[in-house]
Design an enzyme around this catalytic site. Structure first.
Site, mmCIF file in Angstrom:
data_model
loop_
_atom_site.group_PDB
_atom_site.id
_atom_site.type_symbol
_atom_site.label_atom_id
_atom_site.label_comp_id
_atom_site.label_asym_id
_atom_site.label_seq_id
_atom_site.Cartn_x
_atom_site.Cartn_y
_atom_site.Cartn_z
ATOM 1 N N CYS A 1 -79.746 25.404 -62.414
ATOM 2 C CA CYS A 1 -80.340 26.630 -61.887
ATOM 3 C C CYS A 1 -80.253 27.748 -62.920
ATOM 4 O O CYS A 1 -79.173 28.019 -63.463
ATOM 5 C CB CYS A 1 -79.618 27.039 -60.606
ATOM 6 S SG CYS A 1 -80.142 28.634 -59.911
ATOM 7 N N VAL B 1 -94.944 14.586 -48.943
ATOM 8 C CA VAL B 1 -94.397 15.701 -49.734
ATOM 9 C C VAL B 1 -95.336 16.080 -50.872
ATOM 10 O O VAL B 1 -94.947 16.795 -51.790
ATOM 11 C CB VAL B 1 -93.003 15.324 -50.304
ATOM 12 C CG1 VAL B 1 -92.005 15.123 -49.177
ATOM 13 C CG2 VAL B 1 -93.072 14.074 -51.182
ATOM 14 N N GLY C 1 -102.236 -1.848 -40.829
ATOM 15 C CA GLY C 1 -101.067 -2.632 -40.492
ATOM 16 C C GLY C 1 -100.435 -2.158 -39.195
ATOM 17 O O GLY C 1 -100.753 -1.076 -38.688
ATOM 18 N N HIS D 1 -90.779 16.696 -44.273
ATOM 19 C CA HIS D 1 -89.825 16.280 -45.307
ATOM 20 C C HIS D 1 -89.856 17.169 -46.544
ATOM 21 O O HIS D 1 -89.366 16.780 -47.600
ATOM 22 C CB HIS D 1 -90.091 14.820 -45.695
ATOM 23 C CG HIS D 1 -89.869 13.870 -44.563
ATOM 24 N ND1 HIS D 1 -90.531 12.662 -44.452
ATOM 25 C CD2 HIS D 1 -89.071 13.966 -43.458
ATOM 26 C CE1 HIS D 1 -90.137 12.054 -43.342
ATOM 27 N NE2 HIS D 1 -89.259 12.827 -42.731
ATOM 28 N N ASN E 1 -104.001 3.278 -38.737
ATOM 29 C CA ASN E 1 -103.117 2.853 -39.816
ATOM 30 C C ASN E 1 -103.546 1.476 -40.288
ATOM 31 O O ASN E 1 -104.137 0.714 -39.517
ATOM 32 C CB ASN E 1 -101.662 2.804 -39.324
ATOM 33 C CG ASN E 1 -100.673 2.550 -40.435
ATOM 34 O OD1 ASN E 1 -100.557 3.347 -41.357
ATOM 35 N ND2 ASN E 1 -99.953 1.432 -40.374
ATOM 36 N N CYS F 1 -77.736 30.705 -61.273
ATOM 37 C CA CYS F 1 -76.284 30.554 -61.078
ATOM 38 C C CYS F 1 -75.687 29.344 -61.777
ATOM 39 O O CYS F 1 -74.473 29.160 -61.747
ATOM 40 C CB CYS F 1 -75.962 30.498 -59.591
ATOM 41 S SG CYS F 1 -76.399 28.922 -58.806
#
Length: 280
Positions: A183, A108, A251, A124, A249, A186
């Protein structure tokens, strides 16, 4: 399904597969650790307990939301200050050479895009956006950061350990003094535009990733343990369609038994070496 050979021959096989093009990348937190962003399950993750915010906790408790935003307010500067590393730039270079046909990321942090990649599907979501749970409006995280800074003078000087999702570890007493904002349109509850644990990825987004996977000549997993089904399902789909899978990777991963190639190595140097072989 397949047993990885020794590193040299494994890298050679990886090179041959990538050189054929049609590669769809599935990346995880391990790709961003070299940018200073820790992960939950890799080397940095094993050094501390993981306690990610869940969707149910966030929506069900005002105290939990205060805790999240207090910690995230400090952690955001760490995320926004991170720079793409050699691995991110290598993926972008492979894309520029027409070898990478699509990128799905579980991250992200936006570092794929910052590294030059385009058309990235953020499975995600992204921490650079905020969504109102009432009216649905999306707004830049930077704007919220300025509002939170104005409501909480002095917090910028605080320091803390940073977690993978960009939040900071803070004492509960300090969290209790934090003022959250709602927000601006609203007055609804604000949530980062990311998928929390326990929250479902939007169906349209999942289908887009399935379609991308089904068209791949190779599914290349980078820096993901594949522990969470959210990403592992695409490995399963590739397996069903007999699409080759390669995993780089540090691992073991949940998908190792389904991969044609598994390479346990640092992402940055490995991908840079891959680019040197196939994209020059």
């Amino acid at each position: 399904m397949h047993t990885a050979a020794k590193t040299g021959s494994t890298f050679a096989l990886l090179t041959d597969l990538v050189a054929g093009g049609g590669v769809v990348v599935l990346s995880g937190a391990g790709l961003s650790t070299e940018s200073g962003i820790p992960d939950y399950r890799g080397e940095s993750g094993r050094k501390r307990p993981a306690s990610p915010m869940t969707y149910q906790t966030f929506i069900g408790s005002a105290a939990a939301r205060r805790r999240y935003w207090a910690r995230s307010h400090l952690g955001w500067r760490h995320i926004t200050g991170a720079l793409p590393n050699t691995g991110h730039r290598a993926v972008a270079e492979l894309q520029r050479h027409g070898l990478v046909a699509g990128i799905i990321t579980q991250n992200v942090d936006g570092l794929h895009q910052a590294g030059g990649a385009s058309g990235v599907v953020e499975l995600h979501g992204g921490l650079d956006r905020v969504r109102c749970l009432s009216c649905g409006e999306r707004s830049p995280r930077h704007a919220l950061h300025l509002r939170l800074a104005a409501a909480n003078p002095g917090w910028e000087s605080a320091t803390a350990e940073i977690n993978p999702d960009g939040d900071a570890v803070l004492d509960d007493d300090l969290v209790g003094t934090f003022t959250i904002v709602d927000c601006g349109g609203c007055g609804g509850v604000l949530k980062p535009d990311v998928i929390f644990f326990g929250e479902n990825v939007p169906r349209v987004r999942v289908q887009e990733c399935y379609t991308m996977t089904e068209r791949a000549a190779l599914l290349l997993v980078l820096g993901s343990s594949l522990t969470v089904m959210s990403g592992y399902r695409f490995v399963r789909r590739a397996t069903e369609l007999a699409i080759p899978i390669a995993i780089v990777n540090q691992g073991a991963t949940r998908g190792d038994a389904e991969a044609m190639v598994t390479l346990d190595a640092p992402l940055g140097p490995t991908l840079a070496a891959l680019v040197a072989e196939v994209a020059t």
